[in-house]
Design a protein around this motif. Structure first.
Motif, PDB file in Angstrom:
ATOM      1  N   HIS A  42      54.131  65.629 123.093  1.00  0.00           N
ATOM      2  CA  HIS A  42      55.102  64.575 123.396  1.00  0.00           C
ATOM      3  C   HIS A  42      56.471  65.007 122.870  1.00  0.00           C
ATOM      4  O   HIS A  42      56.626  65.265 121.684  1.00  0.00           O
ATOM      5  CB  HIS A  42      54.658  63.274 122.727  1.00  0.00           C
ATOM      6  CG  HIS A  42      55.313  62.056 123.283  1.00  0.00           C
ATOM      7  ND1 HIS A  42      56.676  61.877 123.265  1.00  0.00           N
ATOM      8  CD2 HIS A  42      54.790  60.962 123.879  1.00  0.00           C
ATOM      9  CE1 HIS A  42      56.956  60.716 123.819  1.00  0.00           C
ATOM     10  NE2 HIS A  42      55.825  60.143 124.199  1.00  0.00           N
ATOM     11  N   GLN A  83      44.313  66.664 123.425  1.00  0.00           N
ATOM     12  CA  GLN A  83      44.158  66.535 124.878  1.00  0.00           C
ATOM     13  C   GLN A  83      45.135  67.459 125.606  1.00  0.00           C
ATOM     14  O   GLN A  83      45.400  67.298 126.789  1.00  0.00           O
ATOM     15  CB  GLN A  83      44.353  65.071 125.297  1.00  0.00           C
ATOM     16  CG  GLN A  83      43.283  64.164 124.702  1.00  0.00           C
ATOM     17  CD  GLN A  83      43.478  62.719 125.078  1.00  0.00           C
ATOM     18  OE1 GLN A  83      43.383  62.375 126.254  1.00  0.00           O
ATOM     19  NE2 GLN A  83      43.745  61.886 124.093  1.00  0.00           N
ATOM     20  N   HIS A  84      45.693  68.410 124.859  1.00  0.00           N
ATOM     21  CA  HIS A  84      46.582  69.446 125.396  1.00  0.00           C
ATOM     22  C   HIS A  84      47.898  68.892 125.933  1.00  0.00           C
ATOM     23  O   HIS A  84      48.417  69.370 126.949  1.00  0.00           O
ATOM     24  CB  HIS A  84      45.870  70.288 126.469  1.00  0.00           C
ATOM     25  CG  HIS A  84      44.563  70.828 125.990  1.00  0.00           C
ATOM     26  ND1 HIS A  84      44.477  71.859 125.078  1.00  0.00           N
ATOM     27  CD2 HIS A  84      43.289  70.459 126.259  1.00  0.00           C
ATOM     28  CE1 HIS A  84      43.206  72.110 124.815  1.00  0.00           C
ATOM     29  NE2 HIS A  84      42.469  71.270 125.519  1.00  0.00           N
ATOM     30  N   VAL A  85      48.429  67.879 125.246  1.00  0.00           N
ATOM     31  CA  VAL A  85      49.716  67.290 125.608  1.00  0.00           C
ATOM     32  C   VAL A  85      50.606  67.299 124.376  1.00  0.00           C
ATOM     33  O   VAL A  85      50.162  66.969 123.276  1.00  0.00           O
ATOM     34  CB  VAL A  85      49.549  65.837 126.116  1.00  0.00           C
ATOM     35  CG1 VAL A  85      50.898  65.172 126.326  1.00  0.00           C
ATOM     36  CG2 VAL A  85      48.743  65.817 127.394  1.00  0.00           C
ATOM     37  N   ILE A 113      46.688  63.128 120.697  1.00  0.00           N
ATOM     38  CA  ILE A 113      47.301  63.538 121.969  1.00  0.00           C
ATOM     39  C   ILE A 113      47.280  65.064 122.093  1.00  0.00           C
ATOM     40  O   ILE A 113      46.966  65.608 123.155  1.00  0.00           O
ATOM     41  CB  ILE A 113      48.749  63.006 122.078  1.00  0.00           C
ATOM     42  CG1 ILE A 113      48.755  61.482 122.065  1.00  0.00           C
ATOM     43  CG2 ILE A 113      49.443  63.539 123.314  1.00  0.00           C
ATOM     44  CD1 ILE A 113      47.998  60.833 123.179  1.00  0.00           C
ATOM     45  N   MET A 129      52.082  61.424 135.935  1.00  0.00           N
ATOM     46  CA  MET A 129      50.914  62.254 136.229  1.00  0.00           C
ATOM     47  C   MET A 129      49.989  62.392 135.021  1.00  0.00           C
ATOM     48  O   MET A 129      48.771  62.450 135.171  1.00  0.00           O
ATOM     49  CB  MET A 129      51.355  63.642 136.690  1.00  0.00           C
ATOM     50  CG  MET A 129      52.022  63.641 138.046  1.00  0.00           C
ATOM     51  SD  MET A 129      52.424  65.300 138.671  1.00  0.00           S
ATOM     52  CE  MET A 129      53.470  65.964 137.406  1.00  0.00           C
ATOM     53  N   ILE A 130      50.554  62.449 133.818  1.00  0.00           N
ATOM     54  CA  ILE A 130      49.765  62.713 132.616  1.00  0.00           C
ATOM     55  C   ILE A 130      49.098  61.461 132.067  1.00  0.00           C
ATOM     56  O   ILE A 130      47.924  61.500 131.679  1.00  0.00           O
ATOM     57  CB  ILE A 130      50.638  63.370 131.528  1.00  0.00           C
ATOM     58  CG1 ILE A 130      51.035  64.775 131.974  1.00  0.00           C
ATOM     59  CG2 ILE A 130      49.914  63.414 130.191  1.00  0.00           C
ATOM     60  CD1 ILE A 130      52.026  65.444 131.046  1.00  0.00           C
ATOM     61  N   LEU A 131      49.807  60.343 131.994  1.00  0.00           N
ATOM     62  CA  LEU A 131      49.278  59.142 131.338  1.00  0.00           C
ATOM     63  C   LEU A 131      47.898  58.719 131.844  1.00  0.00           C
ATOM     64  O   LEU A 131      47.019  58.416 131.026  1.00  0.00           O
ATOM     65  CB  LEU A 131      50.273  57.983 131.452  1.00  0.00           C
ATOM     66  CG  LEU A 131      49.870  56.698 130.727  1.00  0.00           C
ATOM     67  CD1 LEU A 131      49.697  56.949 129.227  1.00  0.00           C
ATOM     68  CD2 LEU A 131      50.899  55.611 130.960  1.00  0.00           C
ATOM     69  N   VAL A 185      56.465  63.461 135.466  1.00  0.00           N
ATOM     70  CA  VAL A 185      55.422  64.139 134.687  1.00  0.00           C
ATOM     71  C   VAL A 185      54.618  63.113 133.892  1.00  0.00           C
ATOM     72  O   VAL A 185      53.384  63.172 133.839  1.00  0.00           O
ATOM     73  CB  VAL A 185      56.044  65.212 133.765  1.00  0.00           C
ATOM     74  CG1 VAL A 185      55.024  65.735 132.769  1.00  0.00           C
ATOM     75  CG2 VAL A 185      56.623  66.347 134.592  1.00  0.00           C
ATOM     76  N   GLU A 186      55.311  62.153 133.287  1.00  0.00           N
ATOM     77  CA  GLU A 186      54.609  61.114 132.535  1.00  0.00           C
ATOM     78  C   GLU A 186      53.679  60.313 133.449  1.00  0.00           C
ATOM     79  O   GLU A 186      52.564  59.979 133.063  1.00  0.00           O
ATOM     80  CB  GLU A 186      55.619  60.181 131.867  1.00  0.00           C
ATOM     81  CG  GLU A 186      54.991  59.220 130.894  1.00  0.00           C
ATOM     82  CD  GLU A 186      55.999  58.474 130.050  1.00  0.00           C
ATOM     83  OE1 GLU A 186      55.558  57.576 129.325  1.00  0.00           O
ATOM     84  OE2 GLU A 186      57.201  58.778 130.114  1.00  0.00           O
ATOM     85  N   ARG A 207      45.486  60.417 132.709  1.00  0.00           N
ATOM     86  CA  ARG A 207      44.459  61.376 132.282  1.00  0.00           C
ATOM     87  C   ARG A 207      44.174  61.309 130.777  1.00  0.00           C
ATOM     88  O   ARG A 207      43.238  61.934 130.305  1.00  0.00           O
ATOM     89  CB  ARG A 207      44.895  62.787 132.653  1.00  0.00           C
ATOM     90  CG  ARG A 207      44.957  62.996 134.150  1.00  0.00           C
ATOM     91  CD  ARG A 207      45.434  64.406 134.470  1.00  0.00           C
ATOM     92  NE  ARG A 207      45.294  64.703 135.878  1.00  0.00           N
ATOM     93  CZ  ARG A 207      46.250  64.543 136.772  1.00  0.00           C
ATOM     94  NH1 ARG A 207      47.427  64.087 136.401  1.00  0.00           N
ATOM     95  NH2 ARG A 207      46.049  64.832 138.035  1.00  0.00           N
ATOM     96  N   LEU A 208      45.002  60.582 130.026  1.00  0.00           N
ATOM     97  CA  LEU A 208      44.837  60.512 128.575  1.00  0.00           C
ATOM     98  C   LEU A 208      43.931  59.356 128.185  1.00  0.00           C
ATOM     99  O   LEU A 208      43.830  58.363 128.893  1.00  0.00           O
ATOM    100  CB  LEU A 208      46.197  60.341 127.891  1.00  0.00           C
ATOM    101  CG  LEU A 208      47.185  61.484 128.064  1.00  0.00           C
ATOM    102  CD1 LEU A 208      48.503  61.140 127.391  1.00  0.00           C
ATOM    103  CD2 LEU A 208      46.626  62.773 127.513  1.00  0.00           C
TER     104      LEU A 208
END
Length: 96
Positions: A92, A88-90, A85, A23-25, A20-21, A27-28
């Motif tokens: 942690h 950006q809809h994340v 963060i 995939m997300i990183l 998941v990380e 995009r941030l």
């Protein structure tokens, strides 16, 4: 560079979290997010990101209680980064 913890006691959750990380990183964005450089999930999984200059909090944590003002200043910086963060809809889940 970050690699997943392959501890058998962690179970599959550690690997799924790492995926998941990955995939997300990419995009941030923002001043509190290291720039994504590369990743792989084959023989050895890894994520490569830019190194952000600054001092590590490890020596501070290991040296014992810090002055309340220093702790508050660090907490405010962490809260600002988390806010960026969250915008950006994340969320942690691994803040140390």
């Amino acid at each position: 560079m970050k690699t997943p913890d392959m501890d058998p006691d962690e179970g599959p959750g550690a690997i799924v979290g790492f995926e998941v990380e990955q995939m997300i990183l990419p995009r941030l964005s923002g001043p509190h997010v290291p720039r994504f450089i590369a990743s792989a999930f084959s023989h050895q999984a890894y994520i490569v990101m830019e190194r952000i200059e600054g001092r590590s909090l490890v020596p501070l944590a290991e040296s014992g209680p810090a002055p309340i003002g220093e702790v508050a200043a660090i907490g405010a910086k962490v809260a600002t980064a988390l806010h960026d963060i969250h915008r950006q809809h994340v969320i942690h889940h691994d803040i140390k």
